[in-house]
Design an enzyme around this catalytic site. Sequence first.
Site, short mmCIF file in Angstrom:
data_model
loop_
_atom_site.label_atom_id
_atom_site.label_comp_id
_atom_site.label_asym_id
_atom_site.label_seq_id
_atom_site.Cartn_x
_atom_site.Cartn_y
_atom_site.Cartn_z
CE LYS A 89 8.21 -10.77 0.77
NZ LYS A 89 7.40 -10.57 -0.54
N PRO A 90 10.15 -6.91 -0.76
CG PRO A 90 10.21 -5.87 -2.90
CD PRO A 90 11.08 -6.99 -1.93
CB ALA A 91 3.97 -6.56 -1.13
CB SER A 92 4.44 -10.69 -5.13
OG SER A 92 5.40 -11.34 -4.25
CD GLU A 102 -6.33 -2.79 8.38
OE1 GLU A 102 -5.83 -4.04 8.61
OE2 GLU A 102 -5.70 -2.04 8.46
CG ASN A 108 -0.25 -0.11 2.43
OD1 ASN A 108 0.89 -0.43 2.58
ND2 ASN A 108 -1.19 0.22 3.53
CB CYS A 163 -2.42 -0.02 8.71
SG CYS A 163 -0.76 1.01 8.38
N GLY A 179 2.60 -4.85 7.57
CA GLY A 179 1.70 -5.76 7.02
C GLY A 179 0.60 -6.35 7.84
CD GLU A 230 8.20 1.41 10.54
OE1 GLU A 230 9.06 0.63 10.24
OE2 GLU A 230 7.21 1.77 9.94
CD GLU A 232 4.52 0.60 12.74
OE1 GLU A 232 3.65 0.52 13.03
OE2 GLU A 232 5.51 1.09 13.33
CG LEU A 233 1.67 -5.91 13.36
CD1 LEU A 233 1.49 -7.07 14.23
CD2 LEU A 233 2.22 -6.78 11.94
P1 ADP Z 1 -1.47 -7.49 2.90
O1 ADP Z 1 -2.62 -8.30 3.32
O2 ADP Z 1 -1.86 -6.40 2.88
O3 ADP Z 1 -1.13 -8.17 1.49
P2 ADP Z 1 0.35 -9.24 4.10
O4 ADP Z 1 0.78 -9.03 5.61
O5 ADP Z 1 -0.10 -10.39 3.49
O6 ADP Z 1 -0.35 -7.88 3.79
O7 ADP Z 1 1.74 -8.63 3.21
C1 ADP Z 1 2.77 -7.86 3.82
C2 ADP Z 1 4.04 -8.18 3.48
O8 ADP Z 1 4.27 -9.88 4.28
C3 ADP Z 1 4.20 -8.84 2.03
O9 ADP Z 1 5.62 -8.18 1.57
C4 ADP Z 1 3.95 -10.16 1.84
O10 ADP Z 1 4.57 -10.82 0.74
C5 ADP Z 1 4.52 -10.52 3.26
N1 ADP Z 1 4.48 -11.80 3.51
C6 ADP Z 1 3.04 -12.71 3.38
N2 ADP Z 1 3.11 -14.01 3.82
C7 ADP Z 1 4.47 -13.94 4.26
C8 ADP Z 1 4.93 -15.00 5.14
N3 ADP Z 1 4.10 -16.27 5.22
N4 ADP Z 1 6.21 -14.76 5.53
C9 ADP Z 1 6.97 -13.50 5.42
N5 ADP Z 1 6.38 -12.83 4.44
C10 ADP Z 1 5.01 -12.87 4.20
#
Ligand code: ADP
Length: 484
Positions: A179-182, A385, A156, A288, A232, A462, A254-255
């Site tokens: 490691k960014p989100a895919s 959420e 986001n 968030c 995340g 942060e 940060e959840l």
């Molecule tokens: P969202 O629901 O907003 O996509 P996530 O918590 O799933 O949030 O994702 C936040 C980050 O955590 C992303 O980079 C995602 O790839 C990563 N992530 C998701 N699952 C795992 C996991 N099992 N271990 C490590 N990282 C993860």
Amino acid sequence: MGSWSDFRRDSILVAGQWVSADNGGVLDVIDPATGESIGTVPNAGVAETRRAIESASAAFEKFSRTTAAERAKMLRDLSTAILDNQDALAELLTREQGKPLAEAKGEVGMSAAYILWFAEEARRVYGDTIPSPWGDRRILVTKSPVGVVGAITPWNFPSSMLARKIGPALAAGCTVVAKPASQTPYSALAWGVLAEQVGIPAGVINIITGSAREIGGELTSNPLVRKITFTGSTGVGKLLLKQAAETVKKVSMELGGNAPFLIFDDADLDRAVAGAVAAKFRNAGQTCVCTNRLYVQAGIYDRFLKAFSNATEKLVIGAGLEQGATLGPLIDDAAVAKVEEFMSDALGKGARVVTGGKRHPKGDRFYEATVLADANATMNFARDEIFGPIAPVFKFETEDEAVRLANDTEFGLAAYFYTQDLGRAFRVSERLQYGLVGINEGMITTEVAPFGGFKESGVGKEGSKYGVDDYLDVKYVCVGGLGL
Ligand code: ADP
């Protein structure tokens, strides 16, 4: 440099080298506005992550011994490079994330601001000398970088969430494997391009894209990693906490949030409406700290509902790159499905659509800005959420009731309330169990203030003067035999 595509890298950064996944696998990066691929990134796993960690660990030997002034200069140069390329970086961000270009520019500006803040903080990592209880000994307290940091970030805010982690890590003298989100890897890989441009040494910042489970698993279990910083969902955060427990790593989390937005009868209505629109619909509701629950006192309820839905109808739905668009698409099909689930649950339990309420003809991932009246505590969004453009409006009678409802959640990130009564402002803010509280303000994030949640919304802060603490070990040194 100049164009967004100059920053798009289809490889990962390990030990200063841009490389593919070992098995050559790739992931498509999708423009949420069109559903079309804008390129690929490597689908890396455990082996590449291990090499990145080893490179960060090797780089730490030297980087941790640089002076604070040297690190401050690197961070200042990085901040300047971000601003020099703000338009290109914003366009890259919008193409992979979907948010309106003006918001993307704002986010990139925040990234530069965080990095500059931590450039300044790098030079203020003070220790202590403590009055000694022994006449012939002296007590020193020093601070040293924790070591290699594993940073996992969401889609986001793909640029600024990394700024909040890379900034304090480098300020402290730590090295990073990110490691960014895919869904949004390009804005993260762009940090590698910028780091190279300003001469940050190889191995200090490594960036890996690919399997979250494999990369996250290696980052949390490898003993060379001394800290995990994550932004995340609460579910993934809990998993990472469990995994990191095996090697007792430091953690910052940060959840999720479930932000309440309280409007009291004595509120300035226009101000409350403007704040509610900003706090709800920014990034199409995908932050968030976005308002999840609007609680409006009975005496102002009808007036607020009318003014709020009128203001909501002025939002302009469109692809982030479209001129004038203020509400972009949701990140992916799963996000739209989740919003639709919230809607059917709420409508089945008696909620009333005041405006919006369905997908928009612009495309599959566009959802109208929606205001729901008659929300109640049995509806799923009272607990979970939404992460989308639905604004549920609940009615309340008394201040006590409002505070109780606001706190009735396991989350505790952001809360907002509107009142012109000074006593109430202090009373309510002191009773809200939230890490961030906006009084008569709907957008309060800044690099100078601490960002972090209470309860299940997280661990650590942060930004601000507190933001470097989590990247430092505190060492007590007792010097004896001084012959004093
Ligand atoms: P969202 O629901 O907003 O996509 P996530 O918590 O799933 O949030 O994702 C936040 C980050 O955590 C992303 O980079 C995602 O790839 C990563 N992530 C998701 N699952 C795992 C996991 N099992 N271990 C490590 N990282 C993860």
